[in-house]
Every structure is written in C-alpha cells, then in structure tokens.
Scaffold this active site. Structure first.
Site, PDB file in Angstrom:
ATOM      1  N   GLY A  45       0.829  -1.214   0.000  1.00 57.50           N
ATOM      2  CA  GLY A  45       0.000   0.000   0.000  1.00 57.50           C
ATOM      3  C   GLY A  45       0.855   1.253   0.000  1.00 57.50           C
ATOM      4  N   ALA A  46       1.860   1.261  -0.880  1.00 58.88           N
ATOM      5  CA  ALA A  46       2.836   2.365  -0.861  1.00 58.88           C
ATOM      6  C   ALA A  46       2.567   3.389  -1.960  1.00 58.88           C
ATOM      7  CB  ALA A  46       4.254   1.814  -0.976  1.00 58.88           C
ATOM      8  N   SER A  47       1.415   3.297  -2.595  1.00 65.93           N
ATOM      9  CA  SER A  47       1.112   4.273  -3.655  1.00 65.93           C
ATOM     10  C   SER A  47       0.614   5.590  -3.090  1.00 65.93           C
ATOM     11  CB  SER A  47       0.059   3.694  -4.614  1.00 65.93           C
ATOM     12  OG  SER A  47      -1.039   3.166  -3.892  1.00 65.93           O
ATOM     13  N   VAL A  64      -3.228  -7.474  -1.772  1.00 63.30           N
ATOM     14  CA  VAL A  64      -2.548  -8.151  -0.661  1.00 63.30           C
ATOM     15  C   VAL A  64      -3.430  -9.181   0.049  1.00 63.30           C
ATOM     16  CG1 VAL A  64      -0.824  -6.366  -0.183  1.00 63.30           C
ATOM     17  CG2 VAL A  64      -3.093  -6.225   0.903  1.00 63.30           C
ATOM     18  N   TYR A  98     -12.936  -3.120  11.568  1.00 68.33           N
ATOM     19  CA  TYR A  98     -11.613  -2.472  11.504  1.00 68.33           C
ATOM     20  C   TYR A  98     -10.855  -2.691  12.818  1.00 68.33           C
ATOM     21  CZ  TYR A  98      -8.203   1.242  10.458  1.00 68.33           C
ATOM     22  OH  TYR A  98      -7.046   1.956  10.215  1.00 68.33           O
ATOM     23  N   ALA A 106     -11.338  -5.013  15.056  1.00 67.38           N
ATOM     24  CA  ALA A 106     -11.002  -6.440  15.226  1.00 67.38           C
ATOM     25  C   ALA A 106      -9.774  -6.794  14.401  1.00 67.38           C
ATOM     26  CB  ALA A 106     -12.197  -7.306  14.817  1.00 67.38           C
TER      27      ALA A 106
HETATM   28  P1  NAP Z   1      -4.716   5.416   2.171  1.00 64.73           P
HETATM   29  O1  NAP Z   1      -4.131   6.769   2.011  1.00 64.73           O
HETATM   30  O2  NAP Z   1      -6.155   5.193   1.863  1.00 64.73           O
HETATM   31  O3  NAP Z   1      -3.818   4.393   1.323  1.00 64.73           O
HETATM   32  C1  NAP Z   1      -4.138   3.030   1.339  1.00 64.73           C
HETATM   33  C2  NAP Z   1      -3.085   2.261   0.587  1.00 64.73           C
HETATM   34  O4  NAP Z   1      -3.401   0.869   0.713  1.00 64.73           O
HETATM   35  C3  NAP Z   1      -3.052   2.594  -0.892  1.00 64.73           C
HETATM   36  O5  NAP Z   1      -1.716   2.570  -1.323  1.00 64.73           O
HETATM   37  C4  NAP Z   1      -3.838   1.439  -1.518  1.00 64.73           C
HETATM   38  O6  NAP Z   1      -3.402   1.083  -2.820  1.00 64.73           O
HETATM   39  C5  NAP Z   1      -3.461   0.306  -0.580  1.00 64.73           C
HETATM   40  N1  NAP Z   1      -4.419  -0.795  -0.639  1.00 64.73           N
HETATM   41  C6  NAP Z   1      -5.717  -0.807  -0.286  1.00 64.73           C
HETATM   42  N2  NAP Z   1      -6.257  -2.023  -0.514  1.00 64.73           N
HETATM   43  C7  NAP Z   1      -5.264  -2.781  -1.022  1.00 64.73           C
HETATM   44  C8  NAP Z   1      -5.177  -4.128  -1.472  1.00 64.73           C
HETATM   45  N3  NAP Z   1      -6.230  -4.951  -1.423  1.00 64.73           N
HETATM   46  N4  NAP Z   1      -3.986  -4.571  -1.937  1.00 64.73           N
HETATM   47  C9  NAP Z   1      -2.903  -3.761  -1.991  1.00 64.73           C
HETATM   48  N5  NAP Z   1      -2.926  -2.486  -1.601  1.00 64.73           N
HETATM   49  C10 NAP Z   1      -4.093  -2.007  -1.123  1.00 64.73           C
HETATM   50  O7  NAP Z   1      -4.546   4.877   3.665  1.00 64.73           O
HETATM   51  P2  NAP Z   1      -3.519   5.276   4.836  1.00 64.73           P
HETATM   52  O8  NAP Z   1      -4.212   6.193   5.753  1.00 64.73           O
HETATM   53  O9  NAP Z   1      -2.201   5.626   4.283  1.00 64.73           O
HETATM   54  O10 NAP Z   1      -3.447   3.873   5.595  1.00 64.73           O
HETATM   55  C11 NAP Z   1      -2.315   3.021   5.557  1.00 64.73           C
HETATM   56  C12 NAP Z   1      -2.398   2.069   6.741  1.00 64.73           C
HETATM   57  O11 NAP Z   1      -2.393   2.842   7.947  1.00 64.73           O
HETATM   58  C13 NAP Z   1      -3.676   1.241   6.776  1.00 64.73           C
HETATM   59  O12 NAP Z   1      -3.364  -0.054   7.227  1.00 64.73           O
HETATM   60  C14 NAP Z   1      -4.537   1.965   7.786  1.00 64.73           C
HETATM   61  O13 NAP Z   1      -5.471   1.109   8.397  1.00 64.73           O
HETATM   62  C15 NAP Z   1      -3.476   2.442   8.752  1.00 64.73           C
HETATM   63  N6  NAP Z   1      -3.877   3.579   9.594  1.00 64.73           N
HETATM   64  C16 NAP Z   1      -4.296   4.746   9.035  1.00 64.73           C
HETATM   65  C17 NAP Z   1      -4.665   5.789   9.884  1.00 64.73           C
HETATM   66  C18 NAP Z   1      -5.171   7.101   9.350  1.00 64.73           C
HETATM   67  O14 NAP Z   1      -5.752   7.865  10.135  1.00 64.73           O
HETATM   68  N7  NAP Z   1      -4.977   7.432   8.093  1.00 64.73           N
HETATM   69  C19 NAP Z   1      -4.584   5.645  11.274  1.00 64.73           C
HETATM   70  C20 NAP Z   1      -4.141   4.432  11.796  1.00 64.73           C
HETATM   71  C21 NAP Z   1      -3.775   3.403  10.941  1.00 64.73           C
HETATM   72  P3  NAP Z   1      -4.061   1.637  -4.217  1.00 64.73           P
HETATM   73  O15 NAP Z   1      -4.282   3.115  -4.031  1.00 64.73           O
HETATM   74  O16 NAP Z   1      -3.010   1.320  -5.214  1.00 64.73           O
HETATM   75  O17 NAP Z   1      -5.334   0.879  -4.457  1.00 64.73           O
END
Ligand code: NAP
Length: 249
Positions: free
Chosen positions: A13-15, A65, A156, A158
C-alpha cells in the site's frame, strides 16, 4: 550514509498516504524499495520516481494483498528486481464505517481480508527466506482503533487488534531466529483513508489529543525507519504509537 543502506524493503500500500511516506523515507535512508500498489498505478510510479530521484532504486509491484497467489508473485518480482527482502512493511489497508447490526458478511470479510489476512499472507511469503538468512524485520501498521475501539468500526478494530496479537505471537516465534517483528499504531493521520477532512472535523477529532492536531504521513514514517534499522535491535513484539497523545501506553 543512510540508516538502511544496502537493505531491500517491500512496503505494501505504498502508492498513497502512510505507505508512500514510508517508502520515500526508506529510499532517502538508502534502501531499495518495492512499492506495492493495488489500483493506483500512476501514484506508485510517482513514488518510485521520487525514490530514484533521491538516488536509490525502486520497483512498483502490483498485487491485491488479500490474494495469496498474487502476494507470492509480488514477492517473487520484488526479489528478482531488487534482491532478498530484509524489511517487510505490512501497511496496505482500507477503512469503512458500518453499524454492526447493518453489517453484511461481505463487508466484514472484505475488511478482515484486506487488513488482517494480508498481514498473514505477506509475512508468510517473505519469512522463509528471512529465516534462512537469520535476519529480517517485519513491521505491521495497525491502528490505535485496535487498542481503543470506535463505534461503527468493529471489523476495523477487530482486524487491527488482530495485527497486534499476530505481532506479539510471531515476535516470540521467530525472534530467537533473528527476525524482529513489531507494529506501529498511528492515531488519525491526514490521508485519503480518513475521507474528506473539514476544519470542523479536524477541531472535533483533535480535541482529545495532547498535541491538539491530526498527524501527517511523514510523522509516521520515522517510526518505520527506526523499526527497519539496526537502531531497533532490542525491540520485539512492540506496538509503537505515533498518535499525538491519545492512548498513552
Ligand atoms: P490510504 O491513504 O487510503 O492508502 C491506502 C493504501 O493501501 C493505498 O496505497 C492502496 O493502494 C493500498 N491498498 C488498499 N487495498 C489494497 C489491497 N487490497 N492490496 C494492496 N494495496 C491495497 O490509507 P492510509 O491512511 O495511508 O493507511 C495506511 C495504513 O495505515 C492502513 O493499514 C490503515 O489502516 C493504517 N492507519 C491509518 C490511519 C489514518 O488515520 N490514516 C490511522 C491508523 C492506521 P491503491 O491506491 O493502489 O489501491
């Protein structure tokens, strides 16, 4: 000299968002980085270009993934292009808000598959080679919602609590063989995952945080750099919390 010189990292998820910030930070520290994406091909290409512009090597690797064969193929491509993986960051994830009494099995299953099954699949795919080499770092991005819960986020919470349990169990399982397994539990970070962020939302959300603001992806990435580097040599099974001072462990 970078703190990750000579290392190869795979960041899922590094995009976009936190994963993109981690991938860029790893590149700046000298790591060669496999940039996993699901649908955002152009954004993944931009992350690869940024890492290469900073003087390191990177490769975009597409995979869902939650899909076992796709994960194996992704790891094979990353190893073929960059070399054996030293660091895995399980970061890919999705969010959803649904009251439990209205939640379908499909919504539950999709979230658990993307946020928890993925951690098992990706870790299992890189682990044998790490065990054979006697070293490696597994870092999983969980969430403080896995620690404190939130209404309408049972699936989420869980999944994210599951990632913390997975981290603790695996740290004990493979720590004796040189593999460091740890997690990061961010608080609310300004990314697409949060949906549209208004000033009112910002104010309301951040009122309970010691630092009175939401975080940025670049404020999570240094924790991942630390856990990926030799600086974290005595950390195992820990969950580090860049959360602006909500949960204080
Ligand atoms: P984000 O900006 O929505 O980015 C999500 C990333 O995950 C994107 O690169 C997306 O890829 C990828 N992704 C989603 N479904 C996927 C799949 N089935 N296979 C491969 N890649 C997938 O989210 P973020 O906020 O950076 O979150 C990253 C992590 O941090 C997550 O695990 C989230 O639960 C956790 N987190 C976030 C927050 C917050 O407040 N933002 C807080 C705590 C934890 P594509 O765009 O290429 O589809």
């Amino acid at each position: 000299m970078g703190r990750l010189d000579g290392r190869v990292a795979l960041v899922t998820g590094a995009s976009r968002g936190i994963g993109a910030a981690i991938a860029r930070a790893f590149g700046r520290e000298g790591a060669r980085v496999a940039v996993n994406y699901h649908r955002s091909e152009a954004k993944a290409a931009a992350v690869v270009a940024a890492i290469e512009a900073a003087g390191s090597k990177a490769l975009a690797v597409q995979a869902d993934v939650a899909d076992g064969p796709a994960v194996r193929a992704m790891v094979e491509r990353a190893v073929a292009g960059l070399g054996p993986i030293d660091v895995l960051v399980n970061n890919a994830g999705i969010a959803d808000a649904t009251p439990l009494d209205q939640m379908s099995e499909d919504v539950w299953d999709r979230l658990i598959a993307t946020n928890l099954r993925s951690v098992f699949l990706c870790t299992r795919a890189v682990l044998p080679a790490m065990l054979a080499r006697g070293r490696g770092k597994i870092i999983s991005v969980t969430s403080q919602l896995g620690q404190k819960g939130m209404p309408n986020h049972t699936h989420y919470a869980a999944a994210k609590a599951g990632v913390i349990g997975f981290t603790r169990a695996l740290a004990r399982e493979v720590g004796p063989r040189g593999i460091h397994v740890n997690a990061i539990a961010p608080g609310p970070i300004e990314t697409d995952l949060m949906g549209p962020i208004t000033d009112e939302f910002r104010r309301e959300k951040s009122a309970i945080f010691a630092l009175r603001r939401l975080g940025l992806p670049e404020e999570v990435a240094p924790t991942a750099v630390f856990l990926a580097s030799d600086d974290s040599s005595y950390y195992a099974g820990q969950t580090l919390c860049p959360n602006g001072g909500d949960i204080m462990a």
